[in-house]
Design a protein around this motif. Sequence first.
Motif, PDB file in Angstrom:
ATOM      1  N   MET A   1      57.906  38.980  13.134  1.00 32.62           N
ATOM      2  CA  MET A   1      58.058  38.460  14.088  1.00 32.62           C
ATOM      3  C   MET A   1      59.055  39.184  15.081  1.00 32.62           C
ATOM      4  SD  MET A   1      60.775  34.293  13.828  1.00 32.62           S
ATOM      5  CE  MET A   1      61.779  35.156  13.401  1.00 32.62           C
ATOM      6  N   ARG A   2      60.089  39.466  13.835  1.00 32.11           N
ATOM      7  CA  ARG A   2      61.254  40.717  14.655  1.00 32.11           C
ATOM      8  C   ARG A   2      60.226  41.460  15.678  1.00 32.11           C
ATOM      9  NH1 ARG A   2      61.423  45.281  14.415  1.00 32.11           N
ATOM     10  NH2 ARG A   2      61.022  45.455  12.561  1.00 32.11           N
ATOM     11  N   GLU A   3      59.215  42.283  14.884  1.00 33.88           N
ATOM     12  CA  GLU A   3      58.304  43.422  15.994  1.00 33.88           C
ATOM     13  C   GLU A   3      57.802  42.588  16.703  1.00 33.88           C
ATOM     14  OE1 GLU A   3      55.636  46.067  12.676  1.00 33.88           O
ATOM     15  OE2 GLU A   3      55.437  44.214  12.842  1.00 33.88           O
ATOM     16  N   ALA A   4      57.379  41.397  16.861  1.00 32.40           N
ATOM     17  CA  ALA A   4      56.444  40.295  17.732  1.00 32.40           C
ATOM     18  C   ALA A   4      57.896  40.742  19.354  1.00 32.40           C
ATOM     19  CB  ALA A   4      55.953  39.151  17.782  1.00 32.40           C
ATOM     20  N   LEU A   5      58.661  40.214  18.883  1.00 32.59           N
ATOM     21  CA  LEU A   5      60.253  39.957  19.446  1.00 32.59           C
ATOM     22  C   LEU A   5      60.332  41.139  20.556  1.00 32.59           C
ATOM     23  CD1 LEU A   5      61.813  37.468  18.063  1.00 32.59           C
ATOM     24  CD2 LEU A   5      61.077  36.790  19.853  1.00 32.59           C
ATOM     25  N   GLU A   6      60.693  42.006  19.773  1.00 27.63           N
ATOM     26  CA  GLU A   6      60.482  43.228  20.231  1.00 27.63           C
ATOM     27  C   GLU A   6      59.606  43.916  21.007  1.00 27.63           C
ATOM     28  OE1 GLU A   6      62.422  45.680  16.832  1.00 27.63           O
ATOM     29  OE2 GLU A   6      64.361  44.799  17.373  1.00 27.63           O
ATOM     30  N   ALA A   7      58.425  43.946  20.649  1.00 21.65           N
ATOM     31  CA  ALA A   7      57.163  44.476  21.335  1.00 21.65           C
ATOM     32  C   ALA A   7      57.412  43.852  23.118  1.00 21.65           C
ATOM     33  CB  ALA A   7      56.317  44.047  21.274  1.00 21.65           C
ATOM     34  N   LEU A   8      57.736  41.816  23.155  1.00 23.27           N
ATOM     35  CA  LEU A   8      57.833  41.461  24.184  1.00 23.27           C
ATOM     36  C   LEU A   8      59.266  41.450  24.863  1.00 23.27           C
ATOM     37  CD1 LEU A   8      57.591  38.084  22.836  1.00 23.27           C
ATOM     38  CD2 LEU A   8      55.998  39.457  24.234  1.00 23.27           C
ATOM     39  N   GLU A   9      60.199  42.417  23.889  1.00 21.48           N
ATOM     40  CA  GLU A   9      61.400  42.784  25.140  1.00 21.48           C
ATOM     41  C   GLU A   9      61.169  43.378  25.406  1.00 21.48           C
ATOM     42  OE1 GLU A   9      66.477  43.799  24.182  1.00 21.48           O
ATOM     43  OE2 GLU A   9      64.363  43.996  22.742  1.00 21.48           O
ATOM     44  N   ASP A  10      60.228  44.606  25.241  1.00 28.91           N
ATOM     45  CA  ASP A  10      60.363  45.747  26.333  1.00 28.91           C
ATOM     46  C   ASP A  10      59.387  45.612  27.207  1.00 28.91           C
ATOM     47  OD1 ASP A  10      61.372  47.439  24.444  1.00 28.91           O
ATOM     48  OD2 ASP A  10      59.607  48.158  23.337  1.00 28.91           O
ATOM     49  N   ILE A  11      58.099  44.612  27.108  1.00 28.15           N
ATOM     50  CA  ILE A  11      57.667  43.790  28.481  1.00 28.15           C
ATOM     51  C   ILE A  11      58.632  43.610  29.399  1.00 28.15           C
ATOM     52  CG2 ILE A  11      55.778  42.530  29.243  1.00 28.15           C
ATOM     53  CD1 ILE A  11      54.349  42.932  26.218  1.00 28.15           C
ATOM     54  N   GLU A  12      59.306  42.797  28.702  1.00 31.87           N
ATOM     55  CA  GLU A  12      60.739  42.160  29.535  1.00 31.87           C
ATOM     56  C   GLU A  12      61.269  43.142  30.490  1.00 31.87           C
ATOM     57  OE1 GLU A  12      64.227  39.188  29.499  1.00 31.87           O
ATOM     58  OE2 GLU A  12      63.693  41.045  27.603  1.00 31.87           O
ATOM     59  N   CYS A  13      61.261  43.992  30.284  1.00 28.98           N
ATOM     60  CA  CYS A  13      61.946  45.134  30.643  1.00 28.98           C
ATOM     61  C   CYS A  13      61.510  46.377  31.515  1.00 28.98           C
ATOM     62  CB  CYS A  13      62.289  46.861  29.771  1.00 28.98           C
ATOM     63  SG  CYS A  13      63.650  45.872  28.669  1.00 28.98           S
ATOM     64  N   GLN A  14      60.006  45.950  31.843  1.00 28.05           N
ATOM     65  CA  GLN A  14      59.515  46.191  33.290  1.00 28.05           C
ATOM     66  C   GLN A  14      58.750  45.137  33.699  1.00 28.05           C
ATOM     67  OE1 GLN A  14      56.262  49.434  31.829  1.00 28.05           O
ATOM     68  NE2 GLN A  14      57.028  48.591  29.241  1.00 28.05           N
ATOM     69  N   LEU A  15      59.099  43.920  33.458  1.00 27.56           N
ATOM     70  CA  LEU A  15      59.058  43.003  34.623  1.00 27.56           C
ATOM     71  C   LEU A  15      60.167  41.762  34.825  1.00 27.56           C
ATOM     72  CD1 LEU A  15      55.524  41.690  32.343  1.00 27.56           C
ATOM     73  CD2 LEU A  15      55.264  42.951  34.503  1.00 27.56           C
ATOM     74  N   ILE A  16      61.133  42.535  34.779  1.00 29.07           N
ATOM     75  CA  ILE A  16      62.110  40.937  34.756  1.00 29.07           C
ATOM     76  C   ILE A  16      63.103  42.677  35.414  1.00 29.07           C
ATOM     77  CG2 ILE A  16      63.946  39.769  34.378  1.00 29.07           C
ATOM     78  CD1 ILE A  16      60.517  38.490  34.197  1.00 29.07           C
ATOM     79  N   ASN A  17      63.865  41.433  36.627  1.00 28.64           N
ATOM     80  CA  ASN A  17      64.747  42.486  36.888  1.00 28.64           C
ATOM     81  C   ASN A  17      65.918  42.763  35.760  1.00 28.64           C
ATOM     82  OD1 ASN A  17      67.727  42.320  38.826  1.00 28.64           O
ATOM     83  ND2 ASN A  17      66.532  42.795  40.034  1.00 28.64           N
ATOM     84  N   GLU A  18      66.918  43.443  36.093  1.00 35.59           N
ATOM     85  CA  GLU A  18      68.203  43.922  34.883  1.00 35.59           C
ATOM     86  C   GLU A  18      68.451  42.853  34.749  1.00 35.59           C
ATOM     87  OE1 GLU A  18      70.402  47.638  33.252  1.00 35.59           O
ATOM     88  OE2 GLU A  18      69.064  47.969  35.362  1.00 35.59           O
ATOM     89  N   SER A  19      69.188  42.373  35.641  1.00 30.93           N
ATOM     90  CA  SER A  19      70.475  41.351  35.330  1.00 30.93           C
ATOM     91  C   SER A  19      69.581  39.992  35.139  1.00 30.93           C
ATOM     92  CB  SER A  19      70.883  40.984  37.676  1.00 30.93           C
ATOM     93  OG  SER A  19      69.862  40.166  37.809  1.00 30.93           O
TER      94      SER A  19
END
Length: 424
Positions: free
Chosen positions: A291-309
């Motif tokens: 589960m942690r692996e999946a969440l951290e993968a999604l966080e990496d995706i978030e960094c590329q799709l969502i504004n930093e703020s």
Amino acid sequence: MSRVLHQHLLKQRSGVPSGIYSVCSVHPWVIRAAAEQAAHDDSLLLVEATSNQVNQFGGYSGMRPAAFRDFVLEHVRAAGFNETKLILGGDHLGPNPWRKLPAAEAMAHAETMVAEYVAAGFTKIHLDASMACKDDPGPPSDELVAHRAAALCKAAESAYVAGDHPVYVIGTEVPVPGGATHSVHDLPATSTEAASHTLAVHKQIFEQQLPGVWDRVIALVVQPGVEFDHDAVVNYDSTKAAQLTAWLRNQPESIVFEAHSTDYQLPPAYPKLVDDGFAILKVGPGVTFAMREALEALEDIECQLINESRRSQLSEAIERTMLSEPDNWLPYYTGTPEQQKLLRRYSYSDRVRYYWGYPEIANAVDCLMTNLASVEIPESLLSRYLPAQYLRLREKQISGDPESLVLDHIRDVLRSYAAACAIQ
């Protein structure tokens, strides 16, 4: 359902390699993923809570047994699982949470806990009195463990109200919950002499003190030679367990082996374990690690799709919380500050699992899921970060919303267990 479980495991006695895996977790996504897997397989679902997670004082989950029962039912119903196939179990039920107290006081707490589990409808009860208490001069003998297990069993029997009677798991060679805290490179299987003595002593004491109950002792916990530490796994070697397997097949008792710490084994190991009589396979840290692996993968995706703020900053929230609340990891993770930092996130023992309910982390997870639900994740990003889920999305087996991606990644762990157990 305890009767159904017992009948299912008895197929082992006729040479049918029939097993069941036990999911030990208090995270709702793990329960949901396990229920979805069981619904897909039309199988039994065994969910267990440990004495540290759930007890009469709430445990680290904050739930007493009845609350955990209701929590599990809520999530299995949401998954569309037939709850009549659900079996609830209690794992390591004994003095472990209170082992720093004198034995009499620790056992009094343990008996209250076991009674509360049974009264709440838990029907698979692991009686674990294998640990030393404050005033024990050393590790308890098989005889002392058996006497304490019988006392726990009496409490369970007294609390039984209706439905199937509880079934029990015993044993003295019980691995430490959550994996080894020291480096482990090789591990022998339990000797046949030790298994035979444990079984004989428990049988004698149970038949003396608990007439009619011994027939409901369904499993013996032994060490098949598997374990994991912070960054290594001892793989199953069936040759090391060959004598133990032969011993079991020659026993007149209708029991199977229960194997703990089977997390992180290679997929081919699981059918071998079931074939060799280890018919109950426990999994805990392995599913929250996924589960942690999946969440951290999604966080990496978030960094590329969502504004930093607007980003969740989940990784930073985990680190801040674990540093400010170190009790659940500091006694287990030694080394330099850099080594401890790595272990906090990536140790196989996955002590991050104690922290998902902390407010800052829970809020960060909610933010992450909300952010990614507001955008369409490109397939090409999934291919990089969650390749198995990318393929299932392409094949239209799963949807692309973030929660479905997390659940499916957890199920990647459970699929190996389900294939090995082949529950019908």
